[in-house]
Design an enzyme around this catalytic site. Structure first.
Site, mmCIF file in Angstrom:
data_model
loop_
_atom_site.group_PDB
_atom_site.id
_atom_site.type_symbol
_atom_site.label_atom_id
_atom_site.label_comp_id
_atom_site.label_asym_id
_atom_site.label_seq_id
_atom_site.Cartn_x
_atom_site.Cartn_y
_atom_site.Cartn_z
ATOM 1 N N ASP A 7 0.866 -1.172 0.000
ATOM 2 C CA ASP A 7 0.000 0.000 0.000
ATOM 3 C C ASP A 7 0.907 1.226 0.000
ATOM 4 O OD1 ASP A 7 0.877 0.384 2.612
ATOM 5 O OD2 ASP A 7 -1.103 0.306 3.535
ATOM 6 N N CYS A 64 3.261 -2.968 3.962
ATOM 7 C CA CYS A 64 2.415 -1.815 4.258
ATOM 8 C C CYS A 64 3.225 -0.952 5.236
ATOM 9 C CB CYS A 64 1.033 -2.224 4.786
ATOM 10 S SG CYS A 64 0.993 -3.064 6.382
ATOM 11 N N GLY A 65 2.588 -0.040 5.927
ATOM 12 C CA GLY A 65 3.346 0.842 6.811
ATOM 13 C C GLY A 65 4.048 0.075 7.917
ATOM 14 N N THR A 66 3.310 -0.803 8.561
ATOM 15 C CA THR A 66 3.870 -1.612 9.645
ATOM 16 C C THR A 66 4.151 -3.051 9.230
ATOM 17 O OG1 THR A 66 1.649 -2.239 10.300
ATOM 18 C CG2 THR A 66 2.612 -0.300 11.410
ATOM 19 N N GLY A 67 3.498 -3.502 8.188
ATOM 20 C CA GLY A 67 3.536 -4.914 7.803
ATOM 21 C C GLY A 67 2.466 -5.719 8.519
ATOM 22 N N GLY A 69 -1.095 -5.016 9.084
ATOM 23 C CA GLY A 69 -2.396 -5.173 8.430
ATOM 24 C C GLY A 69 -2.328 -6.089 7.228
ATOM 25 N N HIS A 97 11.317 -23.050 9.622
ATOM 26 C CA HIS A 97 10.347 -23.662 10.536
ATOM 27 C C HIS A 97 8.907 -23.616 10.025
ATOM 28 C CE1 HIS A 97 13.065 -23.015 14.330
ATOM 29 N NE2 HIS A 97 13.721 -23.510 13.300
ATOM 30 N N ASN A 98 8.527 -22.518 9.394
ATOM 31 C CA ASN A 98 7.117 -22.333 9.016
ATOM 32 C C ASN A 98 6.861 -22.517 7.523
ATOM 33 O OD1 ASN A 98 7.721 -19.442 10.928
ATOM 34 N ND2 ASN A 98 6.708 -21.245 11.784
ATOM 35 N N ARG A 108 7.505 1.559 7.070
ATOM 36 C CA ARG A 108 7.781 2.634 8.013
ATOM 37 C C ARG A 108 8.522 2.120 9.243
ATOM 38 N NH1 ARG A 108 1.570 4.538 7.242
ATOM 39 N NH2 ARG A 108 1.846 5.584 5.230
ATOM 40 N N ARG A 132 8.977 -32.451 12.600
ATOM 41 C CA ARG A 132 8.225 -31.692 13.600
ATOM 42 C C ARG A 132 7.658 -30.394 13.016
ATOM 43 N NH1 ARG A 132 13.473 -30.319 14.543
ATOM 44 N NH2 ARG A 132 13.970 -28.233 15.307
ATOM 45 N N HIS A 133 8.391 -29.826 12.084
ATOM 46 C CA HIS A 133 7.890 -28.587 11.473
ATOM 47 C C HIS A 133 6.758 -28.885 10.482
ATOM 48 C CE1 HIS A 133 10.778 -26.298 13.591
ATOM 49 N NE2 HIS A 133 11.826 -26.843 12.980
ATOM 50 N N ARG A 136 3.630 -29.413 12.517
ATOM 51 C CA ARG A 136 3.044 -28.167 13.037
ATOM 52 C C ARG A 136 2.356 -27.363 11.941
ATOM 53 N NH1 ARG A 136 8.588 -27.518 16.480
ATOM 54 N NH2 ARG A 136 8.070 -29.113 18.023
#
Ligand code: RB5
Length: 142
Positions: A7, A64-67, A69, A97-98, A108, A132-133, A136
């Site tokens: 954005d 985005c600004g913060t990541g 949203g 891991h994910n 920002r 294990r990953h 999960r």
């Protein structure tokens, strides 16, 4: 193919990332937004999530600004694992891991130097493939 979305809060950083990916010879697709006009970040989270889920792209980068949203929005799509990262340790760990398929960052929050290192770390780190990953991740999907 890497899908990019942002954005107004992430537009400037996305420009830096695209130049960096080009320099590395990596293919990417820019799903917008395309300027610093105020827009709604869920639109771009959706475009990038759908590009990955359709198989058109393998990974995505959302800013985005913060990541925050844009990562919350992307994680509403089944099969998307968007990781909001603020350092390279997180970018590496979320791949190992994910098996995160989207790197989310705050335009920002982080400077371009760190952001580009996180991009490289995220793109260059394979999933660990450890039982294990996998277990999960399957639990999350269920
Ligand atoms: C837009 O001003 C801002 O809210 C957005 O970029 C993001 O920070 C939301 O989480």
């Amino acid at each position: 193919m890497i899908a990019l979305g942002c954005d107004q809060g992430g537009f400037a950083l996305k420009q830096e990332i695209m130049a960096h990916l080009k320099g590395r010879g990596l293919e990417f697709k820019d799903y917008g937004s395309y300027d610093e006009q105020s827009v709604d970040y869920p639109i771009y989270a959706k475009k990038v999530a759908e590009a990955i889920l359709s198989g058109e792209c393998d990974k995505g980068i959302l800013i985005c600004g913060t990541g925050i949203g844009i990562s919350i929005a992307a994680n509403k799509y089944e099969g998307i694992r968007a990781a909001l990262c603020t350092d390279c340790f997180m970018a590496e760990a979320t791949r190992l891991h994910n098996d995160a398929n989207i790197l989310a960052m705050g335009g920002r929050v982080v400077g371009a130097g760190l952001a580009l290192k996180m991009v490289d770390t995220f793109l260059d780190t394979p999933f660990s493939n450890e039982e294990r990953h996998i277990r999960r991740i399957n639990m999350i999907e269920k």
